[in-house]
Write an enzyme that holds these catalytic residues in place. Structure first.
Site, PDB file in Angstrom:
ATOM      1  N   ASP A  10      -7.270  -3.323  -3.161  1.00 39.24           N
ATOM      2  CA  ASP A  10      -5.906  -3.166  -2.661  1.00 39.24           C
ATOM      3  C   ASP A  10      -5.952  -2.120  -1.536  1.00 39.24           C
ATOM      4  O   ASP A  10      -6.896  -1.330  -1.462  1.00 39.24           O
ATOM      5  CB  ASP A  10      -5.007  -2.688  -3.806  1.00 39.24           C
ATOM      6  CG  ASP A  10      -3.620  -2.322  -3.340  1.00 39.24           C
ATOM      7  OD1 ASP A  10      -3.026  -3.104  -2.576  1.00 39.24           O
ATOM      8  OD2 ASP A  10      -3.122  -1.238  -3.735  1.00 39.24           O
ATOM      9  N   ASP A  12      -2.670  -0.374   0.214  1.00 38.87           N
ATOM     10  CA  ASP A  12      -1.648   0.672   0.145  1.00 38.87           C
ATOM     11  C   ASP A  12      -1.662   1.365  -1.211  1.00 38.87           C
ATOM     12  O   ASP A  12      -1.479   0.724  -2.247  1.00 38.87           O
ATOM     13  CB  ASP A  12      -0.258   0.074   0.403  1.00 38.87           C
ATOM     14  CG  ASP A  12      -0.148  -0.463   1.816  1.00 38.87           C
ATOM     15  OD1 ASP A  12      -0.508   0.269   2.739  1.00 38.87           O
ATOM     16  OD2 ASP A  12       0.291  -1.619   1.984  1.00 38.87           O
ATOM     17  N   GLU A  56      10.722  -7.740   2.625  1.00 37.64           N
ATOM     18  CA  GLU A  56      11.422  -7.958   1.354  1.00 37.64           C
ATOM     19  C   GLU A  56      12.145  -6.680   0.926  1.00 37.64           C
ATOM     20  O   GLU A  56      13.265  -6.711   0.400  1.00 37.64           O
ATOM     21  CB  GLU A  56      10.409  -8.387   0.280  1.00 37.64           C
ATOM     22  CG  GLU A  56       9.796  -9.759   0.494  1.00 37.64           C
ATOM     23  CD  GLU A  56       8.646  -9.801   1.496  1.00 37.64           C
ATOM     24  OE1 GLU A  56       8.358  -8.784   2.170  1.00 37.64           O
ATOM     25  OE2 GLU A  56       8.019 -10.873   1.617  1.00 37.64           O
TER      26      GLU A  56
HETATM   27  C1  XBP Z   1       1.959  -2.878  -0.456  1.00 36.31           C
HETATM   28  C2  XBP Z   1       3.276  -3.208   0.057  1.00 36.31           C
HETATM   29  C3  XBP Z   1       3.476  -3.317   1.517  1.00 36.31           C
HETATM   30  C4  XBP Z   1       3.658  -2.089   2.346  1.00 36.31           C
HETATM   31  C5  XBP Z   1       4.250  -2.401   3.698  1.00 36.31           C
HETATM   32  O1  XBP Z   1       1.760  -3.371  -1.776  1.00 36.31           O
HETATM   33  O2  XBP Z   1       4.189  -3.464  -0.692  1.00 36.31           O
HETATM   34  O3  XBP Z   1       4.633  -4.041   1.672  1.00 36.31           O
HETATM   35  O4  XBP Z   1       4.541  -1.196   1.690  1.00 36.31           O
HETATM   36  O5  XBP Z   1       3.620  -3.380   4.390  1.00 36.31           O
HETATM   37  P1  XBP Z   1       0.276  -3.509  -2.373  1.00 36.31           P
HETATM   38  P2  XBP Z   1       4.443  -4.423   5.303  1.00 36.31           P
HETATM   39  O6  XBP Z   1      -0.376  -2.167  -2.241  1.00 36.31           O
HETATM   40  O7  XBP Z   1       0.483  -3.872  -3.810  1.00 36.31           O
HETATM   41  O8  XBP Z   1      -0.448  -4.588  -1.610  1.00 36.31           O
HETATM   42  O9  XBP Z   1       5.621  -3.691   5.854  1.00 36.31           O
HETATM   43  O10 XBP Z   1       3.480  -4.869   6.345  1.00 36.31           O
HETATM   44  O11 XBP Z   1       4.887  -5.564   4.396  1.00 36.31           O
HETATM   45 MG    MG Z   2      -1.070  -0.727  -3.712  1.00 37.01          MG
END
Ligand code: XBP
Ligand code: MG
Length: 259
Positions: A10, A12, A56
């Site tokens: 993953d 983020d 979203e």
């Molecule tokens: C990560 C997210 C992403 C980021 C923003 O979730 O939810 O939406 O916050 O990215 P995970 P974007 O770590 O579970 O993958 O604005 O490009 O959508």
């Molecule tokens: Mg994450």
């Protein structure tokens, strides 16, 4: 017993604290740039993180704002423009200010690479954000380290849907038990489990106290071998190693629903 062949990372919250140090700041700057008075503080953003995906998240926030545009078409247009600006702000912030990898991440990636394990990125975030962060830390050739990268644009349904993992496994031509996912959020863990991929959870800032079930191991971060469940055997100290990951993977039958 299945041999571990790949790590599915993953981005983020797992590779770096990008939600805390990048995304929230970029959303707020995008609001400001468009003359909107909306601001997301840390506590509210923590709540919004239950919604995966930046667009979203914007849409969900607008749904409960009395001053959001009245029609769905207007809201959609505003979401697109805000998200376009937010992505530009975020990628510039990553490239110019830098967001560090979480401690222990680099060590495990390098060790896995040296050992010939395959590595992939499995994320909900946009490809531009992944390219900025991984380009910063691994250079423009980061795809030599992560041979597969499944991003937000590549799926019809984002986490907690399993699609991102199913696509990565298909691209790697592996079955779920040959991989381990490393995830920080309940939604990410749910997505991996729905794809039947074993998950290891180094807790991140935003999900430090979240209820997370079904992981084969959960702990404070990859920087330390202490404080993990199940506990790591052997001498303590230092970051989580590939041996540790393989040990959890082999023990998974006895510690989770994988039995
Ligand atoms: C990560 C997210 C992403 C980021 C923003 O979730 O939810 O939406 O916050 O990215 P995970 P974007 O770590 O579970 O993958 O604005 O490009 O959508
Ligand atoms: Mg994450």
């Amino acid at each position: 017993m299945t041999t571990l062949k790949a790590i599915l990372w993953d981005v983020d919250g797992t590779l770096a604290e990008t939600e805390r140090d990048g995304h929230r700041i970029a959303f707020n700057q995008a609001f400001e740039a468009m003359g909107l008075l909306w601001r997301w503080d840390e506590a509210y953003y923590g709540h919004l993180l239950n919604i995966t995906g930046g667009r979203e998240r914007l849409r969900a926030d607008m749904a409960q704002r009395p001053d959001a545009p009245p029609t769905a078409a207007e809201r959609d247009a505003l979401v697109e423009e805000l998200h376009r600006r937010k992505t530009a702000i975020y990628t510039t912030l990553v490239r110019e200010t830098g967001i560090p990898l979480r401690p222990g991440v680099r060590e495990l990636i390098d060790e896995a690479r040296d050992a010939g394990l395959r590595q992939a990125v499995t994320t909900t975030t946009s490809r531009a954000n992944v390219d900025a962060l991984l380009g910063l830390h691994f250079g423009p050739g980061w795809r030599e380290v992560f041979e597969v990268a499944v991003c937000g644009e590549d799926v019809a349904k984002k986490k907690p849907d399993p699609e991102v993992f199913l696509r990565a496994l298909q691209a790697l031509d592996l079955n779920p038990l040959q991989a381990v996912a490393i995830e920080d959020s309940p939604g990410g863990v749910a997505a991996a489990l729905a794809a039947e991929v074993p998950v290891v959870v180094p807790r991140s800032a935003y999900f430090a106290n979240a209820t997370i079930e079904g992981a084969i191991a959960i702990g404070p971060g990859l920087h330390t071998r202490e404080g993990w469940r199940p506990a790591l055997a052997g001498s303590t100290g230092g970051p989580v190693t590939l041996d540790d990951l393989q040990a959890w993977h082999q023990e998974m039958d006895s510690v989770s629903q994988f039995g």
